[in-house]
Design a protein around this motif. Structure first.
Motif, PDB file in Angstrom:
ATOM      1  N   SER A  70       0.900  -1.212  -0.040  1.00  0.00           N
ATOM      2  CA  SER A  70      -0.021   0.052   0.127  1.00  0.00           C
ATOM      3  C   SER A  70       0.924   1.170  -0.138  1.00  0.00           C
ATOM      4  O   SER A  70       1.933   1.101   0.410  1.00  0.00           O
ATOM      5  N   ASP A  72       0.886   5.624   0.820  1.00  0.00           N
ATOM      6  CA  ASP A  72       0.281   6.762   1.330  1.00  0.00           C
ATOM      7  C   ASP A  72       1.076   8.157   0.833  1.00  0.00           C
ATOM      8  O   ASP A  72       2.275   8.487   1.055  1.00  0.00           O
ATOM      9  N   LYS A  75       2.325  11.252   2.803  1.00  0.00           N
ATOM     10  CA  LYS A  75       3.461  10.991   3.724  1.00  0.00           C
ATOM     11  C   LYS A  75       4.535  10.578   2.717  1.00  0.00           C
ATOM     12  O   LYS A  75       5.685  10.253   3.635  1.00  0.00           O
TER      13      LYS A  75
END
Length: 125
Positions: A70, A72, A75
């Motif tokens: 995954s 992000d 970030k």
């Protein structure tokens, strides 16, 4: 682009680990992030890949169904959740960043311009 991988360690077979990779620098140039691994005496092999824009993921047959990748984007992080670990998963795991016009595919080392330092995963039987 600089990449910092972390999260490796020693785990028993059947256990789980989560690897993280932090990207810094010219992260806007990254179109996808991949993980590779290299076991002692073996060549580096593709593990998983995620596209930055859509989050599409691709896995090697050896980890499909056990690992989940995954990202992000806010970030500048990617995470590799590894479940049901097996002794044959023991290796140094590397994260890598793919940029436009890479010469290789997303499943080959040649498809990546930037590499992290690697983090060791050891799975005991």
């Amino acid at each position: 682009v600089q990449l910092q991988a972390s999260g490796g360690g020693l785990v028993q077979a059947g256990g789980s680990l989560r690897l993280s990779c932090a990207a810094s620098g010219r992260t806007f140039s990254i179109i996808g992030m991949g993980w590779f691994r290299q076991a002692p005496g073996k060549e580096r092999e593709f593990v998983a890949y995620v596209t930055s824009a859509s989050g599409l993921t691709y896995y090697s047959d050896s980890v499909k169904g056990r690992f989940t990748l995954s990202r992000d984007n806010a970030k500048n992080m990617v995470y590799l959740q590894m479940n049901s670990l097996k002794p044959e998963d023991t290796a140094v795991y590397y994260c890598a960043a793919r940029i436009p016009y890479a010469s290789g595919s997303s499943s080959s080392s040649e498809g990546y311009a930037y590499w992290g330092q690697g983090t060791l995963v050891t799975v005991s039987s």
